[in-house]
Design a protein around this motif. Sequence first.
Motif, PDB file in Angstrom:
ATOM      1  N   UNK A  75      -4.195  17.711   1.552  1.00  0.00           N
ATOM      2  CA  UNK A  75      -5.350  17.308   2.341  1.00  0.00           C
ATOM      3  C   UNK A  75      -5.670  18.366   3.388  1.00  0.00           C
ATOM      4  N   UNK A  76      -6.970  18.628   3.581  1.00  0.00           N
ATOM      5  CA  UNK A  76      -7.383  19.601   4.597  1.00  0.00           C
ATOM      6  C   UNK A  76      -7.912  18.880   5.835  1.00  0.00           C
ATOM      7  N   UNK A  77      -7.512  17.645   5.983  1.00  0.00           N
ATOM      8  CA  UNK A  77      -7.906  16.833   7.123  1.00  0.00           C
ATOM      9  C   UNK A  77      -6.998  15.615   7.207  1.00  0.00           C
ATOM     10  N   UNK A  78      -7.329  14.675   8.071  1.00  0.00           N
ATOM     11  CA  UNK A  78      -6.488  13.482   8.236  1.00  0.00           C
ATOM     12  C   UNK A  78      -6.787  12.414   7.178  1.00  0.00           C
ATOM     13  N   UNK A  79      -6.349  12.683   5.960  1.00  0.00           N
ATOM     14  CA  UNK A  79      -6.523  11.729   4.860  1.00  0.00           C
ATOM     15  C   UNK A  79      -5.432  11.954   3.823  1.00  0.00           C
ATOM     16  N   UNK A  80      -5.250  10.975   2.959  1.00  0.00           N
ATOM     17  CA  UNK A  80      -4.262  11.061   1.883  1.00  0.00           C
ATOM     18  C   UNK A  80      -4.943  11.548   0.607  1.00  0.00           C
ATOM     19  N   UNK A  81      -4.175  12.149  -0.291  1.00  0.00           N
ATOM     20  CA  UNK A  81      -4.721  12.532  -1.596  1.00  0.00           C
ATOM     21  C   UNK A  81      -5.206  11.297  -2.337  1.00  0.00           C
ATOM     22  N   UNK A  82      -4.534  10.198  -2.130  1.00  0.00           N
ATOM     23  CA  UNK A  82      -4.913   8.940  -2.751  1.00  0.00           C
ATOM     24  C   UNK A  82      -4.137   7.793  -2.138  1.00  0.00           C
ATOM     25  N   UNK A  83      -4.589   6.596  -2.430  1.00  0.00           N
ATOM     26  CA  UNK A  83      -3.932   5.370  -1.962  1.00  0.00           C
ATOM     27  C   UNK A  83      -3.822   4.409  -3.135  1.00  0.00           C
ATOM     28  N   UNK A  84      -2.667   3.789  -3.252  1.00  0.00           N
ATOM     29  CA  UNK A  84      -2.492   2.723  -4.244  1.00  0.00           C
ATOM     30  C   UNK A  84      -2.484   1.406  -3.490  1.00  0.00           C
ATOM     31  N   UNK A  85      -3.368   0.542  -3.902  1.00  0.00           N
ATOM     32  CA  UNK A  85      -3.468  -0.805  -3.340  1.00  0.00           C
ATOM     33  C   UNK A  85      -3.498  -1.759  -4.519  1.00  0.00           C
ATOM     34  N   UNK A  86      -2.504  -2.617  -4.615  1.00  0.00           N
ATOM     35  CA  UNK A  86      -2.408  -3.495  -5.771  1.00  0.00           C
ATOM     36  C   UNK A  86      -2.229  -2.665  -7.020  1.00  0.00           C
ATOM     37  N   UNK A  87      -3.090  -2.897  -8.013  1.00  0.00           N
ATOM     38  CA  UNK A  87      -2.986  -2.121  -9.248  1.00  0.00           C
ATOM     39  C   UNK A  87      -4.101  -1.083  -9.369  1.00  0.00           C
ATOM     40  N   UNK A  88      -4.617  -0.634  -8.226  1.00  0.00           N
ATOM     41  CA  UNK A  88      -5.675   0.381  -8.219  1.00  0.00           C
ATOM     42  C   UNK A  88      -5.259   1.615  -7.423  1.00  0.00           C
ATOM     43  N   UNK A  89      -5.637   2.775  -7.922  1.00  0.00           N
ATOM     44  CA  UNK A  89      -5.446   4.041  -7.229  1.00  0.00           C
ATOM     45  C   UNK A  89      -6.830   4.541  -6.812  1.00  0.00           C
ATOM     46  N   UNK A  93       0.850  -1.167   0.000  1.00  0.00           N
ATOM     47  CA  UNK A  93       0.000   0.000   0.000  1.00  0.00           C
ATOM     48  C   UNK A  93       0.900   1.237   0.000  1.00  0.00           C
ATOM     49  N   UNK A  94       0.501   2.253  -0.791  1.00  0.00           N
ATOM     50  CA  UNK A  94       1.313   3.458  -0.937  1.00  0.00           C
ATOM     51  C   UNK A  94       0.410   4.688  -0.934  1.00  0.00           C
ATOM     52  N   UNK A  95       0.825   5.736  -0.248  1.00  0.00           N
ATOM     53  CA  UNK A  95       0.129   7.013  -0.309  1.00  0.00           C
ATOM     54  C   UNK A  95       0.510   7.753  -1.581  1.00  0.00           C
ATOM     55  N   UNK A  96      -0.449   8.433  -2.185  1.00  0.00           N
ATOM     56  CA  UNK A  96      -0.181   9.311  -3.317  1.00  0.00           C
ATOM     57  C   UNK A  96      -0.021  10.714  -2.748  1.00  0.00           C
ATOM     58  N   UNK A  97       1.093  11.351  -3.072  1.00  0.00           N
ATOM     59  CA  UNK A  97       1.364  12.704  -2.596  1.00  0.00           C
ATOM     60  C   UNK A  97       1.922  13.520  -3.744  1.00  0.00           C
ATOM     61  N   UNK A  98       1.262  14.646  -4.051  1.00  0.00           N
ATOM     62  CA  UNK A  98       1.720  15.511  -5.122  1.00  0.00           C
ATOM     63  C   UNK A  98       1.385  16.960  -4.807  1.00  0.00           C
ATOM     64  N   UNK A  99       2.225  17.861  -5.296  1.00  0.00           N
ATOM     65  CA  UNK A  99       1.937  19.288  -5.167  1.00  0.00           C
ATOM     66  C   UNK A  99       1.066  19.773  -6.323  1.00  0.00           C
ATOM     67  N   UNK A 100       0.754  18.893  -7.274  1.00  0.00           N
ATOM     68  CA  UNK A 100      -0.085  19.241  -8.424  1.00  0.00           C
ATOM     69  C   UNK A 100      -1.575  19.180  -8.091  1.00  0.00           C
ATOM     70  N   UNK A 101      -1.895  18.817  -6.864  1.00  0.00           N
ATOM     71  CA  UNK A 101      -3.277  18.809  -6.366  1.00  0.00           C
ATOM     72  C   UNK A 101      -3.235  19.377  -4.957  1.00  0.00           C
ATOM     73  N   UNK A 102      -4.367  19.864  -4.460  1.00  0.00           N
ATOM     74  CA  UNK A 102      -4.373  20.448  -3.120  1.00  0.00           C
ATOM     75  C   UNK A 102      -3.946  19.447  -2.051  1.00  0.00           C
TER      76      UNK A 102
END
Length: 127
Positions: free
Chosen positions: A12-26, A1-10
């Motif tokens: 997070x304004x709370x306790x969450x990740x911009x996205x999560x990769x699990x297996x072959x899904x984002x 499992x991997x967090x998605x983190x980029x400055x190309x999107x806002x």
Amino acid sequence: MKNVETTAAPQAIGPYAQGKIIGDLLFSSGQIPLHPETGEIVGTEIKEQTLRVMENIKGILASEELSFDHIIKTTCFLSDMNDFAAFNEVYGQYLSEGKVPARSCVEVARLPKDVCVEVEFIATLNQ
């Protein structure tokens, strides 16, 4: 499992990740029309807010070297279903004909920061 983190999107304004990769899904968190650099809401009308949301999604996808063609499902939240046609007009400009994702679109009572639109998505890392 991997967090998605980029400055190309806002950020997070709370306790969450911009996205999560699990297996072959984002799996993305919902994107609202915040400017990635300023954190300010962009626009007051559905079209300009949808444009910013789609650009934020583009930034998340690009951070993983993906495109809109990789999206397999979106969930779209509108504060007013009367904005549905205008939302679709902008949303559709980002999608390749024949490669549109599955989608749900619902009206909700209220969205964060009282914006007009929020979109989350699921994308495949494979094409």
